[in-house]
Design an enzyme around this catalytic site. Structure first.
Site, PDB file in Angstrom:
ATOM      1  N   ARG A 232      11.932   2.416   9.383  1.00 42.94           N
ATOM      2  CA  ARG A 232      11.252   3.666   9.059  1.00 42.94           C
ATOM      3  C   ARG A 232       9.877   3.707   9.708  1.00 42.94           C
ATOM      4  O   ARG A 232       9.469   4.732  10.260  1.00 42.94           O
ATOM      5  CB  ARG A 232      11.130   3.833   7.543  1.00 42.94           C
TER       6      ARG A 232
ATOM      7  N   CYS B 281       2.847   4.003   1.804  1.00 41.01           N
ATOM      8  CA  CYS B 281       4.307   3.808   1.835  1.00 41.01           C
ATOM      9  C   CYS B 281       4.933   5.192   1.975  1.00 41.01           C
ATOM     10  O   CYS B 281       4.391   6.058   2.652  1.00 41.01           O
ATOM     11  CB  CYS B 281       4.793   3.088   0.583  1.00 41.01           C
TER      12      CYS B 281
END
Length: 281
Positions: free
Chosen positions: A177, A237
């Site tokens: 990611r 995050c």
């Protein structure tokens, strides 16, 4: 009790009936399974109260589970029976997922004695310890919210940190990611990372039994990620939840100047006025 931010299942079992102790079951469904039900109604650590991250948040924000205003948080804690001067032990159903976020939230709002159960409910249950299915209703207590603004980074703050290098920005998302090789689970977000950010997937900090790695292993993980533990760190995050796992680990290691980007990639990845870096080779 040591001020180390983790407590063991044995410590909690030994102190479960202490009058000043409140056990907090932190809950937030994984972003990949948003309809997953909480375990709490069917089984939880005796006496624990239920803290829903998606409910105790800023309901006026378009971003997920942002910190609420201090007076809103005080009201929510009062209803849970969480008050000033108590010792709080937070755990979650997955071992380490939302519990560090609730730990960070409580600390950021002024609670002084907040700890996380190492290994969470999976370890507690694996050891055959007591459970109950009765909803806990504690006597309401007064909670004084004292927001530590320095512990919370916003978009302007994260931009400044990246542009000036005044703070290390550390992303807890997976390598794929972070590098833009995997799509984001939230629809509409660009893939990649903030230019200049470092990457340490939170899974690298957790042992096979669901507890935190030992201190030496934690230090090695951060150093391998390029982080200087003596310098300020802002964690990030997908939406400000697993970033708190990095913050908790850095707290264990004694890093003092810590902040968390509350909007995280849910904010950054949704904007067209910020740069996104990728490494898809």
């Amino acid at each position: 009790m040591t001020e180390h931010p983790l407590v063991s299942t044995q410590w909690l079992a030994d102190n479960l009936t202490s009058p000043d102790l409140v056990v907090v079951n932190a809950w937030m469904p994984p972003v990949t399974h948003p309809d997953a039900p909480p375990v709490y109604p069917n089984a939880h650590i005796p006496g624990s109260v239920f803290f829903d991250v998606n409910e105790i948040c800023d309901k006026n924000s378009e971003l997920p589970h942002m910190l609420p205003a201090p007076h809103v948080f005080s009201s929510a804690m009062r209803k849970l029976g969480i008050g000033d001067g108590q010792t709080l032990v937070v755990y979650d159903d997955f071992g380490f997922y939302s519990a560090p976020r609730v730990w960070w939230t409580l600390r950021t709002m002024g609670a002084e004695r907040v700890f996380v159960l190492d290994g969470g409910f999976p370890k507690w249950r694996a050891e055959g310890r007591a459970e109950e299915d009765k909803e806990q209703r504690r006597v309401q207590s007064h909670f004084t919210s004292r927001l530590n603004h320095g512990a919370v980074a916003d978009l302007a703050g994260i931009k400044a940190a990246l542009e000036t290098g005044s703070r290390q920005v550390l992303d807890a998302r997976s390598f794929d990611r972070f590098n833009g090789r995997a799509p984001e689970p939230r629809i509409g977000l660009r893939s990649g990372h903030m230019p200049g950010a470092f990457n340490l997937p939170f899974t690298q900090l957790i042992s096979e039994d669901g507890t935190f790695n030992d201190r030496a292993s934690l230090e090695t993980a951060f150093q391998n990620a390029g982080i200087d533990l003596e310098k300020p760190v802002t964690t990030t995050c997908g939406s400000g939840v697993t970033a708190a796992i990095l913050t908790l680990a850095l707290s264990i290691l004694g890093t003092r100047d810590l902040a968390l980007y509350d909007g995280s990639w849910a904010e950054w990845g949704s904007r067209e006025d910020v740069d996104v870096a990728t490494n898809t080779d």
